[in-house]
Design a protein around this motif. Structure first.
Motif, PDB file in Angstrom:
ATOM      1  N   GLN A  33      10.370   2.467  -6.618  1.00 35.09           N
ATOM      2  CA  GLN A  33       9.284   3.451  -6.605  1.00 35.09           C
ATOM      3  C   GLN A  33       7.956   2.792  -6.963  1.00 35.09           C
ATOM      4  OE1 GLN A  33       9.856   6.688  -9.291  1.00 35.09           O
ATOM      5  NE2 GLN A  33       8.094   7.831  -8.541  1.00 35.09           N
ATOM      6  N   GLN A  37       4.653   2.519  -4.583  1.00 34.49           N
ATOM      7  CA  GLN A  37       3.336   2.965  -5.041  1.00 34.49           C
ATOM      8  C   GLN A  37       2.329   1.824  -4.971  1.00 34.49           C
ATOM      9  OE1 GLN A  37       2.435   6.107  -5.733  1.00 34.49           O
ATOM     10  NE2 GLN A  37       0.366   5.308  -5.871  1.00 34.49           N
ATOM     11  N   ASP A  41      -1.114   1.812  -2.812  1.00 41.55           N
ATOM     12  CA  ASP A  41      -2.400   1.489  -3.425  1.00 41.55           C
ATOM     13  C   ASP A  41      -3.070   0.327  -2.696  1.00 41.55           C
ATOM     14  OD1 ASP A  41      -1.959   3.484  -5.273  1.00 41.55           O
ATOM     15  OD2 ASP A  41      -1.279   2.117  -6.852  1.00 41.55           O
TER      16      ASP A  41
END
Length: 113
Positions: A33, A37, A41
């Motif tokens: 996860q 992420q 980003d």
């Protein structure tokens, strides 16, 4: 102040130290996860460069398409422009391929570790 508090510090200092060690250990390992992420980003950070990539693509592809269109029209009218088409490919082929490839794949290739 007792001898133990001098050696080990106060309770708040020990607690802060343990929190710092825990955060450091957690930051050393990425979960799936966190990796996802991080990738989102990173793609978000690339958004301003997409405008520059579009300009580069247009800079190379518009003349490439116009020149090839002229060769196609010339060949349709019986002119022998095939060697000119080969010269266009030699001059513009790889820059156009590189610019389009960079635009389409920018930020999605896996990072080598």
């Amino acid at each position: 102040m007792s001898l133990w508090s001098r050696i080990f510090g106060s309770a708040s200092f020990v607690e802060k130290s343990l929190d710092a060690i825990t955060r450091t250990g957690d930051a050393m390992f990425f979960t799936n996860q966190e990796k996802a992420q991080y990738k989102l980003d990173l793609l978000k950070a690339f958004e301003p460069f997409k405008l520059v990539q579009r300009c580069i693509v247009l800079l190379f592809t518009i003349p490439y398409i116009i020149l090839h269109s002229m060769v196609i029209v010339g060949c349709m009218h019986g002119l022998e422009w095939a060697p000119i088409g080969e010269m266009i490919n030699e001059a513009f082929g790889y820059p156009v391929l590189t610019a389009v490839g960079l635009y389409l794949t920018g930020g999605v290739w896996p990072k080598k570790s």
